[in-house]
Design an enzyme around this catalytic site. Sequence first.
Site, PDB file in Angstrom:
ATOM      1  N   GLY A  31      -3.160   4.390  -4.688  1.00  0.00           N
ATOM      2  CA  GLY A  31      -3.886   5.044  -5.796  1.00  0.00           C
ATOM      3  C   GLY A  31      -4.675   4.029  -6.620  1.00  0.00           C
ATOM      4  O   GLY A  31      -5.859   4.222  -6.904  1.00  0.00           O
ATOM      5  N   ASP A  79      11.891   3.336 -18.013  1.00  0.00           N
ATOM      6  CA  ASP A  79      11.460   3.904 -16.726  1.00  0.00           C
ATOM      7  C   ASP A  79      12.656   4.251 -15.832  1.00  0.00           C
ATOM      8  O   ASP A  79      12.741   5.347 -15.275  1.00  0.00           O
ATOM      9  CB  ASP A  79      10.543   2.901 -16.010  1.00  0.00           C
ATOM     10  CG  ASP A  79       9.872   3.519 -14.806  1.00  0.00           C
ATOM     11  OD1 ASP A  79       8.870   4.226 -14.991  1.00  0.00           O
ATOM     12  OD2 ASP A  79      10.365   3.313 -13.678  1.00  0.00           O
ATOM     13  N   HIS A  96       5.625  -2.486 -13.094  1.00  0.00           N
ATOM     14  CA  HIS A  96       7.009  -2.237 -13.482  1.00  0.00           C
ATOM     15  C   HIS A  96       7.555  -3.551 -14.041  1.00  0.00           C
ATOM     16  O   HIS A  96       7.171  -4.631 -13.575  1.00  0.00           O
ATOM     17  CB  HIS A  96       7.795  -1.873 -12.202  1.00  0.00           C
ATOM     18  CG  HIS A  96       9.050  -1.090 -12.434  1.00  0.00           C
ATOM     19  ND1 HIS A  96       9.394  -0.551 -13.639  1.00  0.00           N
ATOM     20  CD2 HIS A  96      10.054  -0.748 -11.583  1.00  0.00           C
ATOM     21  CE1 HIS A  96      10.540   0.100 -13.512  1.00  0.00           C
ATOM     22  NE2 HIS A  96      10.965  -0.010 -12.279  1.00  0.00           N
ATOM     23  N   SER A 139       7.540  -2.422  -2.954  1.00  0.00           N
ATOM     24  CA  SER A 139       8.715  -1.835  -3.594  1.00  0.00           C
ATOM     25  C   SER A 139       9.419  -2.955  -4.374  1.00  0.00           C
ATOM     26  O   SER A 139       9.219  -4.140  -4.093  1.00  0.00           O
ATOM     27  CB  SER A 139       9.659  -1.273  -2.535  1.00  0.00           C
ATOM     28  OG  SER A 139      10.279  -2.334  -1.846  1.00  0.00           O
ATOM     29  N   GLU A 183      14.412  32.115 -10.355  1.00  0.00           N
ATOM     30  CA  GLU A 183      14.883  32.038 -11.738  1.00  0.00           C
ATOM     31  C   GLU A 183      15.185  30.599 -12.164  1.00  0.00           C
ATOM     32  O   GLU A 183      15.398  30.326 -13.339  1.00  0.00           O
ATOM     33  CB  GLU A 183      16.142  32.920 -11.867  1.00  0.00           C
ATOM     34  CG  GLU A 183      16.404  33.480 -13.233  1.00  0.00           C
ATOM     35  CD  GLU A 183      15.228  34.258 -13.836  1.00  0.00           C
ATOM     36  OE1 GLU A 183      14.761  33.840 -14.894  1.00  0.00           O
ATOM     37  OE2 GLU A 183      14.778  35.257 -13.231  1.00  0.00           O
ATOM     38  N   TYR A 209       0.843  -1.197   0.000  1.00  0.00           N
ATOM     39  CA  TYR A 209       0.000   0.000   0.000  1.00  0.00           C
ATOM     40  C   TYR A 209       0.879   1.247   0.000  1.00  0.00           C
ATOM     41  O   TYR A 209       0.767   2.120   0.836  1.00  0.00           O
ATOM     42  CB  TYR A 209      -0.932  -0.047   1.224  1.00  0.00           C
ATOM     43  CG  TYR A 209      -2.222   0.732   1.053  1.00  0.00           C
ATOM     44  CD1 TYR A 209      -3.195   0.304   0.160  1.00  0.00           C
ATOM     45  CD2 TYR A 209      -2.461   1.891   1.791  1.00  0.00           C
ATOM     46  CE1 TYR A 209      -4.382   1.002   0.011  1.00  0.00           C
ATOM     47  CE2 TYR A 209      -3.649   2.598   1.646  1.00  0.00           C
ATOM     48  CZ  TYR A 209      -4.607   2.144   0.756  1.00  0.00           C
ATOM     49  OH  TYR A 209      -5.796   2.839   0.603  1.00  0.00           O
ATOM     50  N   GLY A 210       1.841   1.258  -0.951  1.00  0.00           N
ATOM     51  CA  GLY A 210       2.663   2.457  -1.137  1.00  0.00           C
ATOM     52  C   GLY A 210       1.905   3.421  -2.045  1.00  0.00           C
ATOM     53  O   GLY A 210       0.683   3.337  -2.164  1.00  0.00           O
TER      54      GLY A 210
END
Length: 356
Positions: free
Chosen positions: A44, A208, A124, A99, A244, A38-39
């Site tokens: 999401g 990626d 991934h 992860s 800047e 649940y990272g």
Amino acid sequence: MKEIRIGDTVEVAIERADYPPERVRDILKDEVVAVIGYGVQGRGQSLNMRDNGVRVIVGQRKGSSTYDKCLEDGWKPGETLFDPEEAAARGTIVQYLLSDAGQKEMWPRIRPHLTAGKALYFSHGFAIVFRDMTGVIPPPDIDVIMVAPKGSGTTVRRHFLEGRGINSSFAIYQDATGRARDRCLALGVAIGSGYLFETTFEKEVISDLTGERGVLMGAIYGLWLAQYEVLREHGHSPSEAFNETVEEATQSLYPLIGERGMDWMYANCSTTAQRGALDWFRIFRDATKPVFERLYQSVASGAEARRVLEANSRPDYRQQLEKELKEIAESEMWQAGAIVRSLRPESQAPPPRPAS
Ligand SMILES: NC(=O)c1ccc[n+]([C@@H]2O[C@H](COP(=O)([O-])OP(=O)(O)OC[C@H]3O[C@@H](n4cnc5c(N)ncnc54)[C@H](O)[C@@H]3O)[C@@H](O)[C@H]2O)c1
Ligand SMILES: CC(C)(O)[C@@H](O)C(=O)O
Ligand SMILES: [Mg+2]
Ligand SMILES: [Mg+2]
């Protein structure tokens, strides 16, 4: 399905209209999607799927702040929230969103639950492509699929709530059931993708890892820091150097690039700025291209993956990460950033309403 021609290359993009809600519901009607981890992505994607009516459960171990987050988000212990192994056992589709180092570590405990006909989903290509290092070798009788949103999980959720989408890559590594493509694309739409672009696990992971080390995160910060340091060394104030370098980029010019491209951003700046930028962009390209080539080789050779697994498998990886992020937050440049951001009119208390 949309055919896109860019120069000589023709690509096909899958759009939401190819997988309307009733088709997604039909494809996923007998599925239980178990989100392991649940990272940023796990959160999401699982919330978007739940809001889209998909049967979702979350696998997250008790006793962590992440578990508390699951409770806050409405996941119910014993109903929709389980230990990772139990969630994997209950799921027909296992979304493996730990992860990348966590995926390696947890694999021996997840693997026994991947029984015939299930699907294993990644965001991934890492675990599969670098399987010699991760040991993630799925059994042959399951589907292995990927939907990789091209953005942060935070954006996946925010865009969904705003009624927008996010571009994702997708790939099928193994189709054991004959349903892998439909499962993959239905999930892709359900997690909140706008368009889905087909790739392979290998192409995804290499692009990626290059992108995030390069222009998206590593290179952009390196370039910003170099300019900030030069301005400061020549006597410019912190706020001038920050405005800047960063504030103008994120608040004015980058949104214009996002809207209509680089030429549009250039067109909205002075002829003085245009002349200078048109003269200097090639100099920056030529100076940095060898670094990008070196980066690409480091990714393609597996050296970057080895480094990630080695660093993120250490018991103190989180403390180390926090230390490095704290150093950035406390550096003069980002202290200047915090102050400049706080001075944005929208960050200030709203002015008192005029008496009516
Ligand atoms: N972060 C993003 O927005 C993003 C975007 C696209 C794809 N991805 C991919 O999605 C996947 C998940 O990424 P993420 O950024 O959400 O994950 P992450 O790196 O934040 O880790 C997710 C969770 O895994 C848990 N974890 C870490 N190590 C563990 C271990 N050894 N054992 C058990 N649990 C462990 C942590 O509690 C963490 O909350 C990864 O494959 C990542 O490359 C991430
Ligand atoms: C959000 C990113 C950088 O695109 C993703 O690739 C990640 O690893 O977090
Ligand atoms: Mg990444
Ligand atoms: Mg990425």
